[in-house]
Scaffold this motif. Structure first.
Motif, PDB file in Angstrom:
ATOM      1  N   ARG A   1       0.346  -1.283  -0.144  1.00 19.01           N
ATOM      2  CA  ARG A   1       0.093  -0.354   0.098  1.00 19.01           C
ATOM      3  C   ARG A   1       1.306   1.241  -0.134  1.00 19.01           C
ATOM      4  NH1 ARG A   1      -5.066  -0.605   2.187  1.00 19.01           N
ATOM      5  NH2 ARG A   1      -5.807  -2.732   2.560  1.00 19.01           N
TER       6      ARG A   1
ATOM      7  N   GLU B   1       2.677   5.723   4.408  1.00 24.33           N
ATOM      8  CA  GLU B   1       1.811   7.472   4.795  1.00 24.33           C
ATOM      9  C   GLU B   1       3.099   8.292   4.698  1.00 24.33           C
ATOM     10  OE1 GLU B   1      -0.510   6.653   8.683  1.00 24.33           O
ATOM     11  OE2 GLU B   1       0.963   7.422   9.223  1.00 24.33           O
TER      12      GLU B   1
ATOM     13  N   LEU C   1     -12.668   3.928  -1.121  1.00 31.09           N
ATOM     14  CA  LEU C   1     -11.709   4.055   0.487  1.00 31.09           C
ATOM     15  C   LEU C   1     -12.576   4.112   1.513  1.00 31.09           C
ATOM     16  CD1 LEU C   1      -9.517   7.264  -0.010  1.00 31.09           C
ATOM     17  CD2 LEU C   1      -8.803   4.417  -0.435  1.00 31.09           C
TER      18      LEU C   1
ATOM     19  N   SER D   1      -6.242   7.297   8.008  1.00 35.23           N
ATOM     20  CA  SER D   1      -5.886   6.992   6.909  1.00 35.23           C
ATOM     21  C   SER D   1      -6.745   5.371   6.053  1.00 35.23           C
ATOM     22  CB  SER D   1      -5.284   7.701   6.450  1.00 35.23           C
ATOM     23  OG  SER D   1      -4.143   6.280   7.316  1.00 35.23           O
TER      24      SER D   1
ATOM     25  N   TYR E   1      -4.558   6.811  -1.672  1.00 34.52           N
ATOM     26  CA  TYR E   1      -4.398   6.863  -0.900  1.00 34.52           C
ATOM     27  C   TYR E   1      -4.950   8.104  -0.180  1.00 34.52           C
ATOM     28  CZ  TYR E   1      -1.938   8.222   4.420  1.00 34.52           C
ATOM     29  OH  TYR E   1      -2.249   8.873   5.444  1.00 34.52           O
TER      30      TYR E   1
ATOM     31  N   SER F   1      -6.627   3.112   2.647  1.00 37.27           N
ATOM     32  CA  SER F   1      -5.919   3.669   1.234  1.00 37.27           C
ATOM     33  C   SER F   1      -6.456   1.864   0.380  1.00 37.27           C
ATOM     34  CB  SER F   1      -4.556   2.930   1.445  1.00 37.27           C
ATOM     35  OG  SER F   1      -3.619   2.568   1.670  1.00 37.27           O
TER      36      SER F   1
END
Length: 631
Positions: A4, A7, A220, A203, A194, A205
């Motif tokens: 993924r 960050e 998402l 968050s 993302y 993703s």
């Protein structure tokens, strides 16, 4: 590929990098008052087609300057339209000598294409010199380009976007916030998306996958528990970053609907906590808890009465005899219960900061027990005489007062007292026809029943709400909540046969026990109309007896070894997860104790109470207390 976007690949607009560079330059003192360089308009611009497909890959701005001082310079160009729907920029570093100079700054063509905005465009220019800082600024207006003259990106995000809460378990709260993003792909490759909820740092993703040219809807899913824990209400701004392999190729954002943090799923409660026993014991049972997380109850081992706080169970001792049990505690940490004295007599007591005081009995009586204490130090319980007539009492400042009864009483017992000095309990002229009462200001009010012959009030909060149990018209025993003159049946857990309410906090959350047809008991929390099984310490059964305003519940639960131990549950509040000032197992606090503790009258008293049985209950009282739960 299954990785993924990390960050660490968060979107960093070009101008953030510029600012970082400038921060270093500006930190150095300027070399002179005169600017080392200035812009020398007119400037020019043109499109550049690097792959010969007839579309511009970049818009190049040629910037003219007059340099007075040799040095290292940075030329920044920020391009936008009037509404800032289009926004992009770049910078160029160069070592320049005195005289006329020309430097080019290339701006991404695909950003212009995706914006859908035609020129002319405004370009804000800035000239920085390493030792001087900002040397000059200016504005350039480009030619009238069409956005279609520029190369489209390999993929891009195309508004509008949409969002919705997703309730996967059907409990009325969202497990996820789903944001649906439109993705247009023009070049086959691996892409990942993302998203981050701005200000919440929650968050989400997508997995990397290969996309072929076309239009897609990509979802998402932002974790609902994480949103709930932040405690911030929406609307939320979602920042998107689109990746192609390891490169950021697109950015966008969206504003969601007006969600509340409490719309989302609460975090799961921690498992029940076993509070253990006093040394040498196998069985214990917790009866009450205050808002500081101090717990009292009874345990095998030692004297029996305990105070649990900071993860440690402390023996409270006795009035000089062999055993004691604790039944109530106030916010000052004062504890009440029953204890033997040195002569084997059993009396109600108040324990305060290490000292246990005998409250005596009502005049002419010889036995007493205390069950509740409020923050003013008022204590309630019962006292009985040689004819085994039970008298509910209120003790304060050394004086024990008979609360009376509902007519000619066989027994009357007070179980709890709130900070207004109101007491609740049960009064009966004979076994099996007890009625719940509310005593307030000298008068005793019959609270009635759920349609049956008997009821009993066990607890009351500072809002005037009363809980207990009552027989209904069908003869079943159900927990009730009484307020403003109305008694409400709280029902039972699924497949329940009977239920009993023992505790209530100021938010109106109720705890107690629901019993199935085979007699197995289940601790419950009743909150906002829903009754929930609190679970056990691994054994068959459990009972909940007290709840505080920090959403901690105490009682007893069978362990896998078959013994009942004092247990602490942490439960959600009415508005979702809480962050109480003092969590169970953390240091409790006790406020100042201005209440003086005095003695009541004594007298010959029967032998001490027997020890707890293996299920955390006293054996049948027999000669001590004839009242049992009414089936």
């Amino acid at each position: 590929m299954t990785s993924r976007p990390r960050e660490t690949r968060l979107v960093i607009p070009f101008f953030v990098g510029v600012v970082l560079i400038l921060a270093v330059w500006v930190a150095v003192a300027r070399a002179s008052a005169a600017p080392p360089g200035v812009f020398q308009p007119p400037h020019s611009d043109y499109g550049v087609d690097t792959d010969s497909d007839g579309l511009f890959n970049a818009l190049v701005v040629e910037v003219n300057m007059s340099i007075a001082q040799t040095g290292d310079y940075l030329i920044s160009a920020y391009l936008h339209d009037a509404s800032y729907r289009l926004s992009t920029g770049n910078s160029t570093q160069a070592h320049l000598d005195p005289g006329p100079n020309s430097v080019t700054v290339a701006l991404d063509g695909w950003r212009i294409n995706v914006s859908g905005v035609d020129g002319p465009y405004t370009v804000e220019l800035s000239l920085y010199e390493r030792t001087y800082g900002l040397s000059d600024s200016g504005v350039h207006t480009t030619a009238a380009y069409s956005h279609l003259e520029f190369e489209s990106p390999p993929a891009y995000l195309a508004p509008p976007f949409s969002d919705a809460g997703v309730d996967t378990n059907g409990n009325g709260r969202f497990d996820d916030l789903a944001v649906n993003v439109n993705l247009t792909v023009e070049q086959t490759d691996y892409y990942g998306l993302y998203g981050n909820l701005r200000g919440l740092d929650v968050s989400a993703s997508t997995p990397w996958r290969s996309y072929t040219p076309g239009s897609y809807s990509v979802r998402l899913l932002f974790n609902g528990i994480a949103i709930n824990e932040k405690g911030i209400d929406g609307p939320y701004v979602v920042d998107f970053t689109l990746y192609m392999r390891d490169s950021q190729i697109g950015f966008n954002n969206d504003t969601t609907g007006p969600y509340r943090a409490s719309d989302f799923e609460s975090p799961p409660p921690p498992p029940p906590r076993n509070l253990g026993t006093l040394p040498g014991g196998r069985v214990s049972f917790a009866i009450a808890i205050n808002d500081a997380g101090q717990v009292v109850g009874t345990s095998e081992g030692g004297s029996g009465a305990f105070l649990w706080q900071n993860g440690i169970m402390t023996d409270l001792g006795t009035l000089g005899g062999a055993s004691a049990s604790a039944s109530g505690i106030n916010e000052a940490g004062q504890i009440v219960g029953i204890s033997n004295n040195a002569s084997g007599e059993s009396h109600a007591f108040v324990w305060d900061n290490g000292t246990m005081t005998d409250l005596g009995t009502l005049p002419g009586d010889y036995y007493s027990e205390a069950y509740g204490i409020n923050d003013a130090g008022q204590v309630v319980g019962y006292s009985f005489d040689s004819s085994r007539t039970y008298h509910a009492f209120l003790w304060q400042a050394g004086t024990m007062t008979d609360l009376g009864n509902l007519g000619v009483a066989y027994y009357t017992i007070a179980w709890a007292v709130n900070d207004a000095g109101q007491a609740v309990g049960g009064s009966s002229p004979d076994y099996g026809v007890e009625h719940a009462f509310l005593w307030s200001g000298g008068g005793m009010q019959d609270l009635g029943t759920l349609g049956g012959s008997a009821s009993e009030a066990r607890a009351m909060n500072d809002e005037g709400q009363v809980v207990g149990w009552s027989l209904n018209a069908s003869g079943a025993t159900h927990a009730f909540l009484w307020q403003n003159g109305t008694m409400t049946d709280l029902g039972t857990l699924p497949a329940g046969y009977a239920s009993y309410a023992y505790g209530i906090n100021d938010a109106g959350q109720v705890v107690g026990t629901s019993e199935d047809s085979s007699g197995v008991t289940h601790a419950f929390l009743w909150s906002a109309g829903t009754m929930t099984d609190l679970g056990t310490l691994g054994g068959c059964c459990g009972e909940a007896r007290g709840i505080n305003d920090a959403h901690h519940v105490v009682g007893g639960s069978a362990t896998t070894a078959g013994f009942t131990n004092a247990v602490l549950w942490t439960v959600p509040g009415l508005d979702g997860p809480q962050s109480p000032a003092s969590l169970a197992g953390e240091p409790g606090s006790a406020s100042a104790r201005p209440h003086s503790i005095g003695r009541g009258t004594g007298g010959p008293i029967p032998a001490a109470r027997p020890k707890l049985d293996a299920f955390g209950n006293w054996p049948a009282h027999g000669t001590e207390h004839p009242r049992q739960k009414v089936d």
